[in-house]
Scaffold this motif. Structure first.
Motif, PDB file in Angstrom:
ATOM      1  N   GLU A   9       0.807  -1.209   0.000  1.00 23.83           N
ATOM      2  CA  GLU A   9       0.000   0.000   0.000  1.00 23.83           C
ATOM      3  C   GLU A   9       0.851   1.275   0.000  1.00 23.83           C
ATOM      4  N   VAL A  10       1.797   1.367   0.948  1.00 30.09           N
ATOM      5  CA  VAL A  10       2.560   2.604   1.105  1.00 30.09           C
ATOM      6  C   VAL A  10       3.523   2.834  -0.056  1.00 30.09           C
ATOM      7  N   MET A  11       4.309   1.824  -0.413  1.00 28.57           N
ATOM      8  CA  MET A  11       5.305   2.012  -1.473  1.00 28.57           C
ATOM      9  C   MET A  11       4.658   2.378  -2.812  1.00 28.57           C
ATOM     10  N   PRO A  12       3.608   1.675  -3.261  1.00 33.03           N
ATOM     11  CA  PRO A  12       2.952   2.090  -4.507  1.00 33.03           C
ATOM     12  C   PRO A  12       2.379   3.504  -4.428  1.00 33.03           C
ATOM     13  N   LEU A  13       1.851   3.895  -3.251  1.00 34.88           N
ATOM     14  CA  LEU A  13       1.305   5.245  -3.098  1.00 34.88           C
ATOM     15  C   LEU A  13       2.409   6.289  -3.211  1.00 34.88           C
ATOM     16  N   LEU A  14       3.568   6.024  -2.615  1.00 35.54           N
ATOM     17  CA  LEU A  14       4.688   6.956  -2.714  1.00 35.54           C
ATOM     18  C   LEU A  14       5.159   7.108  -4.153  1.00 35.54           C
ATOM     19  N   GLU A  48      10.316   6.213  -9.182  1.00 36.67           N
ATOM     20  CA  GLU A  48      10.700   5.187  -8.224  1.00 36.67           C
ATOM     21  C   GLU A  48      11.271   5.839  -6.965  1.00 36.67           C
ATOM     22  N   VAL A  49      10.875   5.339  -5.816  1.00 37.26           N
ATOM     23  CA  VAL A  49      11.328   5.933  -4.556  1.00 37.26           C
ATOM     24  C   VAL A  49      12.359   5.066  -3.832  1.00 37.26           C
ATOM     25  N   VAL A  50      12.473   3.808  -4.212  1.00 38.23           N
ATOM     26  CA  VAL A  50      13.404   2.906  -3.528  1.00 38.23           C
ATOM     27  C   VAL A  50      14.844   3.424  -3.569  1.00 38.23           C
TER      28      VAL A  50
END
Length: 316
Positions: A201-206, A213-215
């Motif tokens: 939920e959180v990673m796809p939303l970010l 890409e936020v990673v």
């Protein structure tokens, strides 16, 4: 990906005997396949059956055992009642599962006289861990290291994560390209734990909010935090702050800048095996230097940080 993996694996001596932790999932299976392809000829596959999914957990164990057999790799497994231990010790599932795995790895390490344990954590695991720890109030952007040492029941165990710079999508592509069989843990897709919710939920939303890409950004920030922490640790010269009994000598401690005081307390607690080192816990322990506050502070695990006779120390 394979070329980058080869460079990462070059940091691990393939002439040594290594344990490789294999759950049966895609990440650990990919790691085992890559190690075999890279010429690691003295591996031992270690599988921990957490007994959380009944027959599926047993099927995972059989799958990993059969795969190790086909590759001609020795196989070591243990089954542990994780749920029962959770209830008995009043701990969360992730903490107990990790403790159990480390204990099993330590026993296998001694039994096979291995150099250490190779694990399948990757870059997305790293980013999720950083966010999870940050939201729990950790002291800094705490993530996973490429290599670290843990001490379990008197066994000093080297843990190495060769895939830590590799993205989950790259592992998926590798699995698909070579049609590698693996076991899918259905619980990983269920958003019932904090970590799973961060993943699904959180990673796809970010990514949606930032439109990129936020990673890589999360992991880069964590790396800077780690480097700064390592620098402070080297500059501290901890032993000069301790008395012959290993207690923090307050007159010398008080002369330090507040940031260095925090670092001293953090590394002192870490050295003594205190888990869950949050920023709040470190701050409460630092505050003990002043006589106008209480003389002790609760620590996880039923211990105390105590001030007495111009010393700070841990009391059972």
């Amino acid at each position: 990906m394979v070329e980058r993996i080869q460079k990462l694996l070059a940091r691990v001596d393939r002439r040594d005997r290594w344990l490789v932790g294999v759950s049966g999932g895609r990440d650990s299976i990919a790691l085992m396949e890559l190690l075999v392809r890279a010429g690691f000829s003295d591996l031992v596959v270690v599988h921990v059956n957490h007994q959380l999914r009944g027959g599926e957990s047993d099927s995972d164990a059989r799958f990993v055992e059969e795969l190790a057999g086909r590759c001609g790799i020795p196989f070591y497994q243990e089954a542990v009642d994780v749920k029962g231990r959770m209830e008995a010790e009043k701990k969360g599932i992730e903490l107990v599962a990790r403790e159990v795995r480390h204990e099993v790895y330590a026993r296998a390490l001694v039994a096979y006289e291995a150099k250490g344990v190779l694990l399948g954590h990757h870059a997305d695991d790293q980013a999720e861990t950083v966010l999870y720890n940050l939201l729990r109030g950790s002291n800094g952007l705490k993530g996973i290291r490429f290599e670290n040492i843990v001490n379990i029941d008197g066994v000093s165990m080297r843990l190495v994560r060769p895939l830590l710079e590799i993205r989950r999508s790259e592992i998926d592509d590798y699995i698909a390209r070579y049609e590698i069989e693996y076991r899918e843990d259905a619980s990983n897709a269920e958003a019932f734990t904090a970590r799973n919710r961060i993943r699904h939920e959180v990673m796809p939303l970010l990514v949606d909010i930032m439109q990129r890409e936020v990673v890589p950004s999360i992991n880069a920030a964590a790396e800077v935090s780690r480097e700064q922490g390592d620098f402070l640790a080297k500059e501290l010269e901890m032993d000069q702050l301790l008395d012959p009994q290993g207690r923090i000598f307050l007159p010398a401690f008080k002369e330090l800048d507040f940031v260095l005081q925090q670092s001293v307390i953090f590394h002192y607690l870490k050295r003594h095996g205190v888990p869950d080192l949050s920023r709040d816990l470190v701050a409460r322990c630092v505050a003990l230097k002043d006589t106008d506050v209480g003389a002790k502070c609760n620590l996880p695990g039923g211990r105390w940080m105590r001030r007495k006779e111009q010393r700070l120390f841990i009391q059972e």
